[in-house]
Design a protein around this motif. Structure first.
Motif, PDB file in Angstrom:
ATOM      1  N   MET A  65      85.132 116.500  47.306  1.00 21.30           N
ATOM      2  CA  MET A  65      85.095 116.276  46.030  1.00 21.30           C
ATOM      3  C   MET A  65      84.614 115.263  45.181  1.00 21.30           C
ATOM      4  O   MET A  65      84.010 115.205  44.181  1.00 21.30           O
ATOM      5  N   ALA A  66      84.537 114.001  46.282  1.00 21.24           N
ATOM      6  CA  ALA A  66      84.132 112.886  45.893  1.00 21.24           C
ATOM      7  C   ALA A  66      82.379 112.747  45.952  1.00 21.24           C
ATOM      8  O   ALA A  66      81.882 112.164  44.688  1.00 21.24           O
ATOM      9  N   VAL A  67      81.814 113.502  46.836  1.00 18.29           N
ATOM     10  CA  VAL A  67      80.484 113.328  47.106  1.00 18.29           C
ATOM     11  C   VAL A  67      79.663 114.314  46.822  1.00 18.29           C
ATOM     12  O   VAL A  67      78.633 114.302  46.044  1.00 18.29           O
ATOM     13  N   LEU A  68      80.338 115.689  46.957  1.00 13.82           N
ATOM     14  CA  LEU A  68      79.470 116.670  46.597  1.00 13.82           C
ATOM     15  C   LEU A  68      80.471 117.855  45.853  1.00 13.82           C
ATOM     16  O   LEU A  68      80.810 118.831  46.497  1.00 13.82           O
ATOM     17  N   ALA A 144      92.351 110.130  44.237  1.00 15.51           N
ATOM     18  CA  ALA A 144      91.253 109.209  43.405  1.00 15.51           C
ATOM     19  C   ALA A 144      91.985 107.678  43.829  1.00 15.51           C
ATOM     20  O   ALA A 144      91.197 106.887  44.333  1.00 15.51           O
ATOM     21  N   LYS A 145      93.209 107.619  44.063  1.00 17.29           N
ATOM     22  CA  LYS A 145      93.827 106.732  44.406  1.00 17.29           C
ATOM     23  C   LYS A 145      93.570 106.180  45.920  1.00 17.29           C
ATOM     24  O   LYS A 145      93.477 105.108  46.322  1.00 17.29           O
ATOM     25  N   PHE A 146      93.554 107.274  46.805  1.00 19.16           N
ATOM     26  CA  PHE A 146      92.855 106.851  48.112  1.00 19.16           C
ATOM     27  C   PHE A 146      91.604 106.164  48.102  1.00 19.16           C
ATOM     28  O   PHE A 146      91.722 105.200  48.976  1.00 19.16           O
ATOM     29  N   PHE A 147      90.740 106.707  47.413  1.00 20.87           N
ATOM     30  CA  PHE A 147      89.544 105.983  47.657  1.00 20.87           C
ATOM     31  C   PHE A 147      89.538 104.666  46.752  1.00 20.87           C
ATOM     32  O   PHE A 147      88.878 103.765  47.282  1.00 20.87           O
ATOM     33  N   ALA A 197      82.899  98.567  49.081  1.00 20.99           N
ATOM     34  CA  ALA A 197      83.996  98.692  48.281  1.00 20.99           C
ATOM     35  C   ALA A 197      83.278  99.143  46.940  1.00 20.99           C
ATOM     36  O   ALA A 197      83.657  99.998  46.160  1.00 20.99           O
ATOM     37  N   ASN A 198      82.011  98.469  46.353  1.00 21.75           N
ATOM     38  CA  ASN A 198      81.736  98.792  44.959  1.00 21.75           C
ATOM     39  C   ASN A 198      80.326  99.568  45.023  1.00 21.75           C
ATOM     40  O   ASN A 198      80.201 100.144  44.149  1.00 21.75           O
ATOM     41  N   PRO A 203      83.358 104.028  43.437  1.00 23.72           N
ATOM     42  CA  PRO A 203      82.683 104.942  42.726  1.00 23.72           C
ATOM     43  C   PRO A 203      83.178 106.475  43.190  1.00 23.72           C
ATOM     44  O   PRO A 203      83.139 107.260  42.171  1.00 23.72           O
ATOM     45  N   MET A 204      83.398 106.642  44.485  1.00 22.19           N
ATOM     46  CA  MET A 204      84.138 107.747  44.647  1.00 22.19           C
ATOM     47  C   MET A 204      85.312 108.278  44.072  1.00 22.19           C
ATOM     48  O   MET A 204      85.576 109.337  43.597  1.00 22.19           O
ATOM     49  N   GLY A 205      86.270 106.866  44.065  1.00 20.63           N
ATOM     50  CA  GLY A 205      87.381 107.445  43.508  1.00 20.63           C
ATOM     51  C   GLY A 205      87.089 107.585  41.620  1.00 20.63           C
ATOM     52  O   GLY A 205      87.905 108.488  41.097  1.00 20.63           O
TER      53      GLY A 205
END
Length: 256
Positions: A65-68, A144-147, A197-198, A203-205
């Motif tokens: 979900m974060a990347v694709l 989102a919190k995980f990332f 992190a940056n 960004p994934m979160g």
């Protein structure tokens, strides 16, 4: 699939490599396996430690979900589907939508229409569908919190790697020629922590939060459309009401 996240990753790395080259540094110096192993694996482990066991099997889906993430259908496309259904229901009644429901791919819209056809009370129907939306938002916040947690842990873990490296430096003060490379290697762990992190984790979160908001808005649009169809509202009014829920900028972009 939406490749925006991957494009952003590439742009960030290219800009960083160009900066290093312009500064006279060697980009290949970043390829330092101990720092990579520490920052990536230890950060992942720390983030996993903040989750419940039941969440672990969801992590591959969170990365996807974060990347694709899948593309969110345009609002105008969803509105057109709902208007078409409203026209059929207006002319032939709700039961006439039974055949149309089988053709719909969106599971949320499919469930809502089926409950409407089955005669579910309008207030109960809205409550059920809004409950699904709320549950999805809650689940997406966990992802989102995980990332975001990984983005918070990575720089600190990088500093730990730097401290370990400096401890090795202090133990080699009798060999001045080796100090330069050892100090450089120590700071690479910190660099990897800040970069990971940056450039990646935060960004994934943020991407999951953004995609979740778009999907929730689409589902809320569908709820309104289903309610209007169940109420027997005219197709023209359905279109007007649903279009009013779409941001003006999106209306202009999709009309272009």
């Amino acid at each position: 699939m939406d490749p925006a996240t991957l494009i952003g990753f590439a742009i960030s790395l290219i800009a960083f490599f160009v900066f290093m080259i312009l500064e006279g540094a060697d980009p290949t110096s970043l390829i330092f396996l101990p720092a990579i192993v520490l920052v990536i694996i230890a950060t992942f482990g720390a983030a996993v430690a903040s989750q419940a066991m039941s969440d672990l099997k969801k992590i591959p889906g969170w990365f996807k979900m974060a990347v694709l993430p899948g593309k969110v259908p345009p609002a105008t496309e969803q509105i057109q589907v709902l208007v078409t259904l409203a026209e059929k229901a207006r002319k032939e009644g709700l039961l006439a939508l039974e055949a149309e429901v089988k053709k719909i791919e969106d599971p949320f819209l499919k469930r809502g229409l089926q409950m409407s056809i089955d005669g579910t009370d309008p207030e109960d129907l809205r409550g059920i569908l809004e409950g699904e939306i709320s549950a999805k938002k809650t689940e997406d916040k966990v992802a989102a919190k995980f990332f975001n947690n990984m983005g918070g842990y990575a720089p600190t873990i990088g500093i730990l790697g730097c401290i370990v490296g400096l401890m090795n430096v202090m133990g080699s003060l009798s060999n001045p020629e080796a100090l330069g490379p050892m100090v450089s290697a120590a700071f690479i762990a910190t660099l990897w922590g800040v970069m990971a992190a940056n450039f990646w984790f935060l960004p994934m979160g943020a991407k999951i939060t953004y995609i979740s908001a778009l999907q929730a808005a689409q589902m809320e649009l569908l709820v309104e459309g289903i309610a209007e169809i169940q109420a027997g509202t005219s197709p023209r009014t359905v279109r007007a009401k649903l279009t009013s829920l779409v941001p003006p900028s999106e209306q202009q972009r999709e009309a272009a």
